[in-house]
Write a protein that holds these residues in place. Structure first.
Motif, PDB file in Angstrom:
ATOM      1  N   GLU A  22      45.392  28.294 -50.896  1.00 21.75           N
ATOM      2  CA  GLU A  22      44.050  28.816 -51.099  1.00 21.75           C
ATOM      3  C   GLU A  22      43.789  30.038 -50.224  1.00 21.75           C
ATOM      4  O   GLU A  22      43.190  31.020 -50.684  1.00 21.75           O
ATOM      5  N   TRP A  82      35.948  29.661 -58.987  1.00 16.76           N
ATOM      6  CA  TRP A  82      37.178  28.999 -58.518  1.00 16.76           C
ATOM      7  C   TRP A  82      37.120  28.881 -56.997  1.00 16.76           C
ATOM      8  O   TRP A  82      37.396  29.861 -56.281  1.00 16.76           O
ATOM      9  N   SER A 113      39.056  27.865 -54.885  1.00 15.37           N
ATOM     10  CA  SER A 113      40.293  28.216 -54.179  1.00 15.37           C
ATOM     11  C   SER A 113      40.245  29.638 -53.629  1.00 15.37           C
ATOM     12  O   SER A 113      41.002  29.974 -52.713  1.00 15.37           O
TER      13      SER A 113
END
Length: 372
Positions: free
Chosen positions: A70, A115, A117
């Motif tokens: 990440e 997202w 991440s």
């Protein structure tokens, strides 16, 4: 004597925090090693490598892999886009800098909101616009240096998690699952004691439920990290998902047992069912505690024969009670409470059988992995 007692107490507390001490050691080694490497190669923004190594080093290898991936993806996206905005949008004046910040932050913040991440991307993009080193060496060189240093920190953090007192997520999941099962034993004891008019206190029930929920969440998080380790071929441990599903099914069964145990049984019913119900409580608690120990030690699960015999005896007493004459004088709701409890325990028996099978599978795979 006082000193020996103090030392013994301190040693006991330290021994109970071995996992935390190992994590602290890995974080320290990772940050120090990353800093030393940046100094060796004279990297201009080397502090980012040390910071990243500290951030990436998690309680388990699977957690470190997740954090590394990440952080790398977020840094790559933020550095690339932030460097592009810094190169194309003049930002020497306050107005130009404000425009560059807006153009740089909004798309990256939107990316991170969609997202998670990429949640570090907006931070990286903003740093690309504001850093003194970026102004001195140029946005493209600053972007390349930042990605290189974050990559170095990621590598150091994962390697340290792999080789310095490593903690596999699978092991953490097993410990958390064992904690859930042992707490379930305490919950069964409280529920059946309520039913037997032997209350342990409502406050105990209010305390144990949050502890079970917290332990389940911890086991689920560790299972996610263990699955990542499996996908990365860093472990040959079995799929953790079936164990987590079984724990949640057992949790549902205990909720049903709790509902059926909300109030004590009438004295006339207790006279008939009390002995078999106490035996069922004791055997259930013993079985769950033995399963928890098996999960902790990765040893074969206990035999459930005595628990099943106690359940059969309770169900037999329940059936005989149905035909007993005085049962006709009882309110339907109170008598139905007994059969609701029997039904809940029957569902519990099925899911405990599944839990025993999962424990057996984990023990076999764990022994095979250790032998290999």
């Amino acid at each position: 004597m006082a000193w020996s007692g103090w030392i013994g107490t301190a040693a006991g507390r330290i021994g109970a925090r071995q996992a935390e001490l190992k994590l602290a050691l890995r974080v320290t080694v990772a940050g120090t090693l990353a800093y030393a490497i940046t100094k060796f190669f004279s990297l201009p923004q080397g502090y980012w490598a040390a910071i990243t190594a500290v951030v990436v080093t998690q309680a388990s290898l699977g957690g470190s892999l997740k954090a590394a991936i990440e952080r790398f993806l977020g840094t790559l996206a933020g550095a690339a886009y932030g460097g592009l905005v810094a190169a194309l949008v003049p930002h020497e004046s306050p107005l130009g800098m404000g425009l560059a910040v807006i153009l740089g932050l909004f798309p990256l913040a939107l990316l991170a909101s969609i997202w998670p991440s990429f949640r570090v991307a907006p931070v990286t993009g903003l740093i690309m616009l504001l850093p003194p080193t970026g102004q001195a060496i140029g946005p493209i060189s600053a972007a390349v240096d930042r990605v290189a240093e974050i990559t170095l920190g990621n590598v150091v953090g994962v390697v340290i998690s792999l080789f310095v007192v490593p903690a596999r997520a699978h092991t953490l999941m097993m410990e958390a699952a064992a904690r859930v099962v042992s707490l379930n034993a305490g919950l069964i004891e409280l529920h059946i004691s309520e039913l037997l008019a032997e209350p342990k206190g409502r406050s105990a029930l209010q305390t144990i439920h949050p502890r079970i929920r917290a332990a389940l969440k911890k086991a689920e998080a560790a299972a996610e990290e263990a699955a990542r380790e499996r996908r990365s071929h860093l472990t040959g441990a079995p799929d953790p998902e079936p164990l987590i599903r079984t724990l949640y099914r057992v949790r549902h069964d205990l909720v049903m047992i709790g509902r059926a145990s909300a109030s004590p049984l009438p004295e006339r019913i207790l006279d008939r069912l009390g002995p078999s119900l106490r035996a069922l409580r004791d055997e259930t608690c013993a079985l769950l505690l033995d399963i928890a120990q098996s999960l902790r030690t990765r040893t074969p699960p206990p035999n459930a024969g005595t628990f099943e015999a106690a359940l059969r005896a309770f169900m037999s007493e329940t059936e005989s009670l149905r035909s007993h004459a005085f049962s006709q004088d009882l309110p339907y709701g109170r008598f139905g409470q007994v059969f609701a409890l029997g039904f809940a325990f029957e569902q519990f028996r099925k899911n405990v059988s599944d839990l025993l099978a999962r424990t057996e599978e984990l023990a076999q795979k764990g022994n095979a992995e250790a032998a290999g």
